[in-house]
Design a protein around this motif. Structure first.
Motif, PDB file in Angstrom:
ATOM      1  N   ALA A   9       0.853  -1.193   0.000  1.00  0.00           N
ATOM      2  CA  ALA A   9       0.000   0.000   0.000  1.00  0.00           C
ATOM      3  C   ALA A   9       0.881   1.232   0.000  1.00  0.00           C
ATOM      4  O   ALA A   9       1.981   1.229   0.542  1.00  0.00           O
ATOM      5  CB  ALA A   9      -0.909   0.003   1.217  1.00  0.00           C
ATOM      6  N   SER A  10       0.359   2.292  -0.619  1.00  0.00           N
ATOM      7  CA  SER A  10       1.129   3.535  -0.639  1.00  0.00           C
ATOM      8  C   SER A  10       0.203   4.714  -0.369  1.00  0.00           C
ATOM      9  O   SER A  10      -1.019   4.613  -0.490  1.00  0.00           O
ATOM     10  CB  SER A  10       1.842   3.697  -1.983  1.00  0.00           C
ATOM     11  OG  SER A  10       0.890   3.680  -3.020  1.00  0.00           O
ATOM     12  N   ILE A  11       0.800   5.809   0.026  1.00  0.00           N
ATOM     13  CA  ILE A  11       0.040   7.038   0.210  1.00  0.00           C
ATOM     14  C   ILE A  11       0.680   8.115  -0.643  1.00  0.00           C
ATOM     15  O   ILE A  11       1.896   8.319  -0.589  1.00  0.00           O
ATOM     16  CB  ILE A  11      -0.065   7.435   1.699  1.00  0.00           C
ATOM     17  CG1 ILE A  11      -0.935   8.691   1.859  1.00  0.00           C
ATOM     18  CG2 ILE A  11       1.299   7.670   2.358  1.00  0.00           C
ATOM     19  CD1 ILE A  11      -1.472   8.877   3.250  1.00  0.00           C
ATOM     20  N   THR A  42      -0.439   2.347   9.270  1.00  0.00           N
ATOM     21  CA  THR A  42      -0.916   2.215   7.889  1.00  0.00           C
ATOM     22  C   THR A  42      -1.633   0.882   7.708  1.00  0.00           C
ATOM     23  O   THR A  42      -2.716   0.821   7.113  1.00  0.00           O
ATOM     24  CB  THR A  42       0.267   2.301   6.904  1.00  0.00           C
ATOM     25  OG1 THR A  42       0.898   3.560   7.094  1.00  0.00           O
ATOM     26  CG2 THR A  42      -0.187   2.162   5.474  1.00  0.00           C
ATOM     27  N   VAL A  46      -5.392   0.584   6.499  1.00  0.00           N
ATOM     28  CA  VAL A  46      -5.747  -0.109   5.259  1.00  0.00           C
ATOM     29  C   VAL A  46      -6.802  -1.186   5.540  1.00  0.00           C
ATOM     30  O   VAL A  46      -7.761  -1.346   4.786  1.00  0.00           O
ATOM     31  CB  VAL A  46      -4.486  -0.717   4.589  1.00  0.00           C
ATOM     32  CG1 VAL A  46      -4.873  -1.682   3.472  1.00  0.00           C
ATOM     33  CG2 VAL A  46      -3.594   0.392   4.043  1.00  0.00           C
ATOM     34  N   GLU A  52      -7.301   7.346   1.882  1.00  0.00           N
ATOM     35  CA  GLU A  52      -6.055   7.967   1.412  1.00  0.00           C
ATOM     36  C   GLU A  52      -5.030   6.931   0.978  1.00  0.00           C
ATOM     37  O   GLU A  52      -4.102   7.248   0.254  1.00  0.00           O
ATOM     38  CB  GLU A  52      -5.364   8.802   2.489  1.00  0.00           C
ATOM     39  CG  GLU A  52      -6.109   9.856   3.207  1.00  0.00           C
ATOM     40  CD  GLU A  52      -6.838   9.431   4.431  1.00  0.00           C
ATOM     41  OE1 GLU A  52      -7.903   8.786   4.241  1.00  0.00           O
ATOM     42  OE2 GLU A  52      -6.418   9.762   5.540  1.00  0.00           O
ATOM     43  N   TYR A  53      -5.164   5.724   1.496  1.00  0.00           N
ATOM     44  CA  TYR A  53      -4.171   4.704   1.167  1.00  0.00           C
ATOM     45  C   TYR A  53      -4.590   3.924  -0.060  1.00  0.00           C
ATOM     46  O   TYR A  53      -5.737   3.510  -0.190  1.00  0.00           O
ATOM     47  CB  TYR A  53      -3.983   3.733   2.339  1.00  0.00           C
ATOM     48  CG  TYR A  53      -3.415   4.412   3.558  1.00  0.00           C
ATOM     49  CD1 TYR A  53      -2.046   4.616   3.688  1.00  0.00           C
ATOM     50  CD2 TYR A  53      -4.254   4.881   4.569  1.00  0.00           C
ATOM     51  CE1 TYR A  53      -1.521   5.261   4.789  1.00  0.00           C
ATOM     52  CE2 TYR A  53      -3.743   5.530   5.679  1.00  0.00           C
ATOM     53  CZ  TYR A  53      -2.374   5.718   5.788  1.00  0.00           C
ATOM     54  OH  TYR A  53      -1.858   6.362   6.875  1.00  0.00           O
ATOM     55  N   GLU A  54      -3.632   3.738  -0.937  1.00  0.00           N
ATOM     56  CA  GLU A  54      -3.931   2.977  -2.139  1.00  0.00           C
ATOM     57  C   GLU A  54      -3.262   1.615  -2.031  1.00  0.00           C
ATOM     58  O   GLU A  54      -2.050   1.522  -1.793  1.00  0.00           O
ATOM     59  CB  GLU A  54      -3.385   3.728  -3.360  1.00  0.00           C
ATOM     60  CG  GLU A  54      -3.878   3.147  -4.654  1.00  0.00           C
ATOM     61  CD  GLU A  54      -3.073   3.660  -5.848  1.00  0.00           C
ATOM     62  OE1 GLU A  54      -3.238   3.101  -6.934  1.00  0.00           O
ATOM     63  OE2 GLU A  54      -2.265   4.593  -5.661  1.00  0.00           O
TER      64      GLU A  54
END
Lengths: 254, 422
Positions: A9-11, A42, A46, A52-54
């Motif tokens: 996951a990324s932000i 995170t 998630v 906001e987290y992808e």
């Protein structure tokens, strides 16, 4: 109950989680520890569905369903509960109305009858005892003007009201004095059963004296780099995180 | 220069105005001619291009005049559970046969009260629309609450509007309350047409010593209507005046609310809520003038704006040199729900006294995403969570409405709006 496979996951384009694998079974308590910035919160966010987290790769299945496919509210209704690190103050929304709306939407989703005012109040009174919650707090707006300890207690109180199957406690211990820590932990322990599971995200071992984990995982640079039993937490308490960082970093350079 | 200003629009309007008040109307005409319609250079109308809007929509400036309203229509539009009295108006003309008589209160058409000091509170030289109304108001009502009268039940002004495109409706209201009187008014409008008509209303409220006056207004104008409303009151010693204004629709709405604090130990309260969508433009200009010591004013206006709606808030507080120990508070908070919605907010404090407590603040932001996620994470559906948050934001204004049936009606309207349009 919960299976996380290769979760990335990324932000805003910055990768935070870089391949998390975790299996949580009913009746278990897992502790996730790690230095600041390792991705602990995170992971909690998630799982709860914060937008906001992808999620860039991997999968999460919860009770056989694809968790990542569900909206935050549906995750909650399925039984995922996130105790917030920083519970939000919401002026103008009464604690009681909020909880009643939440409880009844969750019940409706689960095919249960909505609670009428009397039954709701009875349930509330019963659960309030669990975290020694003051009635006065609940007549105020949600978390408004609550102390840090009161907010955390309110999180566990909400958890008791919603009866989740998977509870994720995101640094619930941070900022608590020892009495509040005892009350909060006591609440969590009473809610534990063979049918539900708990993930405790924490920076410090202290909380794990009260909520005893079956497994301890160390998160570093977005990956679980070490897993063990509660003794691992004690070792981390004693030696800090540096030896783990060194172990991981030396492997990486080889 | 605006073409409107060049035209002698008063000719037609004055031709329709009733007899009486010759001097009052002449003063109004003079004041209007001196000011003209506000141009885009006018500071007071900087964010509200009302003259342009009127030019586009209103061609002939003819008064709409009265029309027939039925008892069934009155019944239909009174709120559920409302237990107070009702005064019915058709395009500003009082309809006594459809209205209640209120025990202990004198109510007559303005035309029967030729000596009423119209323009003595809402002075025509202060605002061109106020002057325009004074020159050519059509219909109107006179209300006098005698000394010491405690009118427990509210008095509802039920205004029915029916006009063709381009027509003008100019209602006029005079309210006077004797010393120690207490009374609550509710102003509610029902429009029967989506035409682009123009309502230009003036309400003057003359308070006495220790009077308690509440004036609530729900603005739910036709979607193409233009409305300018001037409400002005004199607050005397120990008196209290509370205004609650809720705006929901209209093409362009301008509310001027002015409180003149003329006696000590008095209090003026101004609360407002605007929930706007589509292209609605609502401008609230408030003005509180502290002329004497030991008085208090409170102001809270809140807005929720969707689509390409536009909100303007301008809150003036004057604290004159003699007005020591004044407490004046002002707050304006806005939530924008779309990229195209705009709010212009301007607090304007002029303080000449040196021992006062005055505060003002304004915020404009989006819906709190963190709060939204928190509610969702507890199992509450996103739409409902939004509604809950927006209602919590708006509710702070509505709680100042003391009449339960009207408050419930406003709450229902607001919830309907929050549920469906936003």
């Amino acid at each position: 109950m919960l299976t996380i496979k290769n979760l990335h996951a990324s932000i805003e384009g910055t990768p935070i989680l870089r391949g998390i694998n975790l299996e949580v079974k009913a009746g278990e308590v897992h502790a996730i520890m790690g230095p600041n910035g390792s991705g602990k919160s995170t992971l909690a966010s998630v799982l709860a569905g914060r937008e906001e987290y992808e999620v860039t790769a991997g999968e999460v299945s919860f009770k056989g369903k694809d968790l990542l496919d569900l909206s935050p509210e549906d995750r909650a209704r399925e039984g995922v509960f996130l105790a917030f690190q920083y519970p939000v103050e919401i002026p103008g929304v009464s604690s009681t109305n909020f909880l009643r709306t939440a409880v009844n939407q969750v019940r409706e989703y689960r095919g249960e009858e909505a609670l009428d005012a009397v039954k709701f109040l009875t349930l509330m009174k019963e659960k309030m005892k669990l975290v020694e919650m003051d009635q006065k707090l609940l007549s105020r707006a949600l978390n408004e003007g609550f102390s840090g300890g009161e907010k955390k207690r309110n999180e566990i109180f909400q958890m008791a009201m919603l009866a989740p199957t998977l509870s994720i406690l995101d640094e619930t211990d941070s900022g608590l004095d020892i009495d509040a820590l005892r009350i909060v932990s006591n609440g969590v322990n009473q809610l534990k059963s063979k049918d539900n599971a708990t993930i405790v995200v924490t920076h410090y071992q202290r909380l794990l004296d009260y909520i005893v984990p079956d497994f301890v995982h160390v998160l570093y640079n977005g990956q679980i780099v070490k897993s063990g039993t509660k003794e691992l937490a004690l070792e981390l308490e004693e030696k800090g995180y540096d030896w783990i960082k060194e172990e991981v970093d030396s492997k990486a350079t080889v | 220069m605006s073409t409107l200003i060049k035209q002698d629009i008063l000719v037609e309007l004055l031709a329709n105005a009733g007899t009486g008040f010759e001097q009052v109307r002449a003063t109004g005409k003079e004041a209007f001619q001196a000011q003209g319609f506000p141009t885009n250079k006018s500071e007071e109308y900087k964010f509200t291009a009302i003259t342009k809007k009127i030019e586009q929509s209103i061609q002939n400036f003819a008064a709409a005049g009265a029309f027939e309203v039925t008892a069934a229509q009155v019944k239909e539009h009174v709120f559920e559970g409302y237990a107070g009295d009702v005064l019915v108006f058709a395009n500003g003309h009082f309809q006594p046969e459809l209205s209640s008589t209120v025990d202990g209160v004198e109510i007559s058409p303005l035309s029967d009260k030729a000596n009423t000091a119209l323009g003595s509170i809402a002075k025509p030289e202060k605002d061109p629309f106020c002057a325009l109304n004074q020159s050519s108001f059509d219909g109107g009502i006179f209300i006098s609450v005698p000394k010491k009268a405690q009118i427990q039940k509210p008095i509802l002004f039920l205004n029915f509007f029916q006009a063709n495109a381009g027509q003008v409706i100019q209602p006029r209201v005079w309210i006077e309350a004797g010393d120690f009187a207490e009374v609550t008014f509710i102003n509610h409008s029902v429009n029967f047409s989506d035409a682009s008509y123009f309502v230009n209303k003036v309400v003057e409220v003359k308070g006495g010593v220790n009077t308690q006056i509440r004036y609530y207004k729900l603005q739910n104008e036709g979607k193409n209507a233009i409305e300018v409303s001037n409400i002005e009151t004199d607050i005397q010693k120990d008196g209290r005046f509370t205004s609650v204004n809720v705006s929901l629709s209209g093409e362009m709405v301008r509310n001027n609310l002015s409180l003149n604090i003329l006696g000590s130990n008095s209090e003026g309260n101004m609360y407002g809520l605007y929930l706007l969508n589509g292209k609605t433009h609502v401008d609230n200009h408030t003005n509180v003038d502290h002329t004497v010591a030991h008085a208090e004013s409170n102001e809270l206006y809140k807005g929720i704006l969707a689509d390409s709606s536009r909100g303007v808030f301008n809150g003036k507080i004057f604290v004159r040199q003699d007005a020591q120990k004044t407490n004046a508070f002002q707050q304006n908070n806005n939530i924008l729900l779309s990229e195209d919605a705009v709010v212009n907010t301007k607090p304007q404090l002029e303080i000449w006294a040196d021992d006062v407590k005055c505060s003002h603040g304004c915020t404009t932001g989006q819906l709190d995403e963190e709060a939204l996620f928190y509610l969702q994470a507890r199992g509450i559906a996103k739409d409902q969570a939004k509604g809950l948050l927006l209602y919590a934001f708006a509710g702070e204004v509505l709680e100042h409405i003391t009449d339960e049936s009207f408050r419930e009606y406003c709450i229902a309207k607001v919830q309907e709006r929050l549920g469906s349009n936003f």
